[in-house]
Motif scaffolding. Sequence first.
Motif, mmCIF file in Angstrom:
data_model
loop_
_atom_site.group_PDB
_atom_site.id
_atom_site.type_symbol
_atom_site.label_atom_id
_atom_site.label_comp_id
_atom_site.label_asym_id
_atom_site.label_seq_id
_atom_site.Cartn_x
_atom_site.Cartn_y
_atom_site.Cartn_z
ATOM 1 N N ALA A 307 -10.171 -58.639 40.477
ATOM 2 C CA ALA A 307 -9.134 -57.782 40.201
ATOM 3 C C ALA A 307 -8.212 -57.572 41.711
ATOM 4 N N MET A 308 -6.939 -57.500 41.431
ATOM 5 C CA MET A 308 -5.939 -57.437 42.428
ATOM 6 C C MET A 308 -5.731 -55.981 42.776
ATOM 7 N N PHE A 309 -5.775 -55.704 44.129
ATOM 8 C CA PHE A 309 -5.515 -54.271 44.293
ATOM 9 C C PHE A 309 -4.145 -54.068 44.842
ATOM 10 N N LYS A 310 -3.623 -52.795 44.568
ATOM 11 C CA LYS A 310 -2.239 -52.660 45.128
ATOM 12 C C LYS A 310 -2.041 -52.726 46.579
ATOM 13 N N VAL A 311 -1.082 -53.741 46.850
ATOM 14 C CA VAL A 311 -1.058 -53.603 48.558
ATOM 15 C C VAL A 311 0.372 -54.037 48.817
ATOM 16 N N ASP A 312 0.519 -53.589 49.982
ATOM 17 C CA ASP A 312 2.032 -53.840 50.385
ATOM 18 C C ASP A 312 2.211 -55.164 51.226
ATOM 19 N N GLY A 313 3.340 -55.829 51.007
ATOM 20 C CA GLY A 313 3.813 -57.051 51.843
ATOM 21 C C GLY A 313 3.899 -58.050 50.926
ATOM 22 N N GLU A 314 4.960 -58.877 50.928
ATOM 23 C CA GLU A 314 5.334 -60.067 50.096
ATOM 24 C C GLU A 314 4.130 -60.912 50.241
ATOM 25 N N ASP A 315 3.793 -61.197 51.338
ATOM 26 C CA ASP A 315 2.729 -62.274 51.578
ATOM 27 C C ASP A 315 1.530 -62.054 50.790
ATOM 28 N N LYS A 316 1.105 -60.785 50.768
ATOM 29 C CA LYS A 316 -0.026 -60.393 49.914
ATOM 30 C C LYS A 316 0.104 -60.387 48.297
#
Length: 422
Positions: A307-316
């Motif tokens: 699962a992909m967690f909500k994160v900040d940052g375009e790279d992530k």
Amino acid sequence: MKLSKSILAAGVGIAALASASLAHAEPTAEVLHWWTSGGEAKAVAALKKDFEEHGGKWQDSPVAGGAGDAAMTVLRSRVLSGDAPSAVQLKGPAIQEWAEQGALANLNDVAKKEKWDEVIPQRIQEIMKYKGDYVAVPVNIHRVNWIWSNPELLAKVGATEGPKTWAEFNTLADKLKAAGITPLAHGGQPWQDATIFETVVLGMGGPEFFQKALIDLDEDALKSDTMKNVFDEMRKIRGYVDPDFPGRDWNLATAMVMNGKAAMQIMGDWAKGEFLAAGKVPGKDFLCSATPADNGNGFLFNTDSFAMFKVDGEDKIEGQKLLAELIVGKKFQKTFNLLKGSIPARTGVSLDDFDDCAKKSAADMAADEKTGGFLPSMAHGMALPGHLSGAIVDVVTAHFNSDMTSDEAMNRLVEAIELAKD
Ligand code: GAL
């Protein structure tokens, strides 16, 4: 990203800025997983390699501990402290629970582009989606109900294959014991006890009983003659393991079968990943057979996913999209599953290069899907939310490690489930 007023005033569109920064972002993923045994590590290395070959930057966050209990504890504390990893090995109803908390990122864009609705089987789609949106991606289909055996040790008591019924299992184990051979390699950790327990429930009760007892949590099934037989069998099995079993990791139990220290292990096909990583050949150095089935066949499935967690940052965010796309891709599903011991979780991947155990898994799955025997594993977090499976696992372990009677175990089972429901 902070936009200065002057840039905005100069009429540069926000969308254009966003896509410019996307083009330059280096896709990055911090990946939290529990794949640290020999076979598991090889499999996850294949994912890392694929990701890096596609320009991704991989930050490895392994948390050792079979079945992921320790990893899930780390996940909770990371999220609570506002520092969620971007990609997390997560499965079954836990995906829904995290999605309900609003913690997971929406993967619908990649899903549409990659046509996931067409290539991921319906049953697995349902696990990966929350309210119709993709929030996770499937890696594989593991089968839990397998026996792995050492053919040389079986031959010493005249056996050439794994037992087909629990009565046969007991006869074989008694013969092995009499010959001075440890019948069953086992690691005394709650999830491993539960792994054996659920295969006995399936084998003695059959698929319908499994559904009633361990999925519907039907009280009549939980307190029944069949369940009594299951706990009686667990008590017998306790007599077939060596004295050093408490706390042993599952892969060390697999090594016992490999090295001729024990004849059999009841474990999901990640055990095959261990044999393969050690250069062992299926059908020659080790045998795979479905766990005994007294009452109709069945297939307990365990699908790993991320699962992909909500994160900040375009790279992530770019990293999450890339990782998700690669995971569902045909190339990865083949490479990874050849190493992991499982079979692909999507259609369109040929099994030609897979071994006979994998081919049996796929054939049994297709047959059991038709008869209602394709069932989610309770021990591996596919059938129930954690608080309910936890209640069952606690009782199973308490019974296995004490002199508790089968009647008392059944009473405690019902009580523990009732308490957990409140
Ligand atoms: C399972 C997981 C498998 C395997 C096993 C032992 O729960 O789905 O991929 O790794 O634990 O760690």
